[in-house]
Design a protein around this motif. Structure first.
Motif, PDB file in Angstrom:
ATOM      1  N   ASN A  12      25.525 -21.664  -5.829  1.00 47.84           N
ATOM      2  CA  ASN A  12      25.760 -20.237  -6.068  1.00 47.84           C
ATOM      3  C   ASN A  12      27.233 -19.861  -5.968  1.00 47.84           C
ATOM      4  O   ASN A  12      27.623 -18.778  -6.372  1.00 47.84           O
ATOM      5  CB  ASN A  12      24.957 -19.388  -5.077  1.00 47.84           C
ATOM      6  CG  ASN A  12      23.506 -19.277  -5.489  1.00 47.84           C
ATOM      7  OD1 ASN A  12      23.175 -19.392  -6.670  1.00 47.84           O
ATOM      8  ND2 ASN A  12      22.630 -19.088  -4.518  1.00 47.84           N
ATOM      9  N   SER A  13      28.039 -20.759  -5.410  1.00 55.70           N
ATOM     10  CA  SER A  13      29.454 -20.427  -5.256  1.00 55.70           C
ATOM     11  C   SER A  13      30.282 -20.958  -6.415  1.00 55.70           C
ATOM     12  O   SER A  13      31.492 -20.823  -6.433  1.00 55.70           O
ATOM     13  CB  SER A  13      29.992 -20.968  -3.934  1.00 55.70           C
ATOM     14  OG  SER A  13      29.958 -22.384  -3.943  1.00 55.70           O
ATOM     15  N   PRO A  48      30.517 -21.491 -10.916  1.00 59.30           N
ATOM     16  CA  PRO A  48      29.922 -21.039 -12.169  1.00 59.30           C
ATOM     17  C   PRO A  48      28.796 -21.978 -12.591  1.00 59.30           C
ATOM     18  O   PRO A  48      28.870 -23.182 -12.369  1.00 59.30           O
ATOM     19  CB  PRO A  48      31.083 -21.122 -13.166  1.00 59.30           C
ATOM     20  CG  PRO A  48      32.323 -21.229 -12.342  1.00 59.30           C
ATOM     21  CD  PRO A  48      31.927 -21.834 -11.045  1.00 59.30           C
ATOM     22  N   SER A  49      27.765 -21.410 -13.159  1.00 60.02           N
ATOM     23  CA  SER A  49      26.635 -22.214 -13.594  1.00 60.02           C
ATOM     24  C   SER A  49      27.095 -23.274 -14.588  1.00 60.02           C
ATOM     25  O   SER A  49      27.990 -23.048 -15.385  1.00 60.02           O
ATOM     26  CB  SER A  49      25.606 -21.309 -14.266  1.00 60.02           C
ATOM     27  OG  SER A  49      24.542 -22.092 -14.727  1.00 60.02           O
ATOM     28  N   LEU A 109      29.207 -14.892  -8.559  1.00 60.49           N
ATOM     29  CA  LEU A 109      29.370 -16.028  -7.668  1.00 60.49           C
ATOM     30  C   LEU A 109      29.387 -15.532  -6.226  1.00 60.49           C
ATOM     31  O   LEU A 109      29.980 -14.518  -5.919  1.00 60.49           O
ATOM     32  CB  LEU A 109      30.679 -16.751  -7.972  1.00 60.49           C
ATOM     33  CG  LEU A 109      30.831 -17.241  -9.405  1.00 60.49           C
ATOM     34  CD1 LEU A 109      32.150 -17.978  -9.568  1.00 60.49           C
ATOM     35  CD2 LEU A 109      29.668 -18.147  -9.798  1.00 60.49           C
ATOM     36  N   ARG A 159      19.465 -19.127 -12.685  1.00 55.69           N
ATOM     37  CA  ARG A 159      20.340 -20.218 -13.083  1.00 55.69           C
ATOM     38  C   ARG A 159      19.615 -21.452 -13.569  1.00 55.69           C
ATOM     39  O   ARG A 159      20.245 -22.420 -13.939  1.00 55.69           O
ATOM     40  CB  ARG A 159      21.231 -20.616 -11.906  1.00 55.69           C
ATOM     41  CG  ARG A 159      21.978 -19.444 -11.330  1.00 55.69           C
ATOM     42  CD  ARG A 159      22.693 -19.857 -10.102  1.00 55.69           C
ATOM     43  NE  ARG A 159      23.434 -21.073 -10.330  1.00 55.69           N
ATOM     44  CZ  ARG A 159      24.753 -21.151 -10.402  1.00 55.69           C
ATOM     45  NH1 ARG A 159      25.478 -20.094 -10.286  1.00 55.69           N
ATOM     46  NH2 ARG A 159      25.337 -22.309 -10.575  1.00 55.69           N
TER      47      ARG A 159
END
Ligand code: ATP
Ligand code: MG
Length: 345
Positions: A261-262, A264-265, A274, A343
């Protein structure tokens, strides 16, 4: 068939690496286990200070023995490296196993030509003649994509660009066809184009030689590109491991979820916000009790009682997949559902 065919090529069992320092004992690696098969790539990911480099330097036997207490087993092709003599390790390093680092300048000597350094590594392990070793060095430089290798072989490291030095270090690491290559952030200092070229080069060489690779990085994008399996480290321990797809698409530990989650996908929607993981990595001088991640874990309160702060969660690994967390499978499914929805790919 030999008895070692049954075993993984590299097997680390309950490894502990503790340093004595003026301030106390640093538990840099504290009960780490993993396996790696021939021809496979294991990506090791984790924040700064999680024990990635220490683990791998210990595999190579490159630790300061006087100040380091090591426990556990490191089996390479069935041989325990922790009980091997310095002479045996010296023989294995550069030959059966080798390492490439982030900083090529630090591992190449400025006083000798690139060619001499590659050739000498080759001679040391094979007893080849000077002429054979020089030819081999040129051949390796050609393989890693250095233009005009037959003249560049006589250059000193400072005459190479950063990307070329990194290639030269890879050439040196691979000159004896090692079965295990440890790459510790080898592309971090390079621009993205050169980084992509080096990654392709490693993949090609792996195809050709069947090398097992441990690839250490902060970058989950790099992991997605190169790894077969992923090991996520936190505070000197493994919090989760599995295939790349398992770990990146269906993370099973709050820390892995936090890491994903921190950043970018990898190939999902670009507008997902993010969220950095709150807090900072633990001190390994005085690590948190229980689960080392619990002070930063947003889900710790969902676990009954004070289990997260008192008991180290076990790492149950089934078919290579496992995570170490006190949440139940049902809780994780529910709590991690948002991740999957925004995501999942
Ligand atoms: N020789 C040493 N003596 C004392 N402590 C050490 C020694 N080497 C490493 N450490 C400590 O061990 C811990 C793990 O370090 P390590 O270098 O393995 O981290 P890392 O995961 O590779 O981090 P990074 O991503 O920043 O490279 C750190 O807290 C580090 O300060
Ligand atoms: Mg490191």
């Amino acid at each position: 068939m030999t008895s070692t065919d049954q075993q993984p090529f590299l097997s680390i069992k309950d490894l502990k690496v503790h340093f004595s320092t003026e301030d106390g004992i640093v538990k840099a690696v504290d009960g780490l286990s993993f396996d790696l098969a021939k021809g496979q790539t294991l990506g090791i990911v984790g924040e700064s200070g999680s024990g990635k480099s220490v683990t791998n330097l210990t595999i190579l036997g490159l630790h300061d023995a006087a100040r380091t207490a090591i426990e556990g087993e490191i089996l390479l092709d069935g041989k325990d490296l922790l009980t091997a003599s310095e002479r045996e390790l010296e023989q294995l390093r550069g030959n059966k196993m080798s390492m490439i680092f982030q900083d090529a300048l630090a591992s190449l000597s400025p006083y000798h030509t690139v060619g001499t350094q590659i050739a000498e590594t080759y001679r040391k392990h094979t007893g080849a003649s000077k002429k054979e070793a020089r030819d081999r060095a040129i051949e390796m430089l050609r393989r890693v994509g250095i233009p005009q290798p037959d003249t560049r072989v006589d250059d000193y490291p400072h005459q190479f660009s950063g990307g070329m030095r990194q290639r030269a270090m890879i050439a040196m690491a691979l000159v004896c066809d090692p079965e295990l290559l440890i790459a510790d952030e080898p592309t971090t200092a390079l621009d993205v184009t050169v980084q992509a070229q080096i990654m392709d080069l490693l993949k090609d060489l792996q195809q050709e030689f069947g090398t097992a690779i441990i690839f250490i990085t902060h970058d989950l994008g790099v992991i997605a590109d190169i790894a077969d399996d992923v090991l996520v480290m936190y505070g000197g321990r493994c919090v989760e491991r599995g295939t790349k797809k398992q770990v990146l698409s269906t993370p099973d530990h709050p820390y892995t979820l936090g890491l994903l989650n921190s950043m970018p996908s990898l190939d999902g929607p670009v507008d997902v916000p993010l969220t950095p993981i709150p807090g900072s990595p633990p001190s390994l001088l005085n690590p948190p009790s229980g689960c080392r991640f619990h002070p930063r874990c947003t889900f710790a309160e969902k676990v009954a009682g004070d289990l997260c702060s008192t008991e180290r969660p076990g790492l149950e690994v089934i078919d290579g997949r496992g995570s170490s967390c006190h949440l139940t499978a049902e809780q994780k499914q529910e709590l991690f559902a948002d991740f999957a929805a925004t995501r999942h790919h």
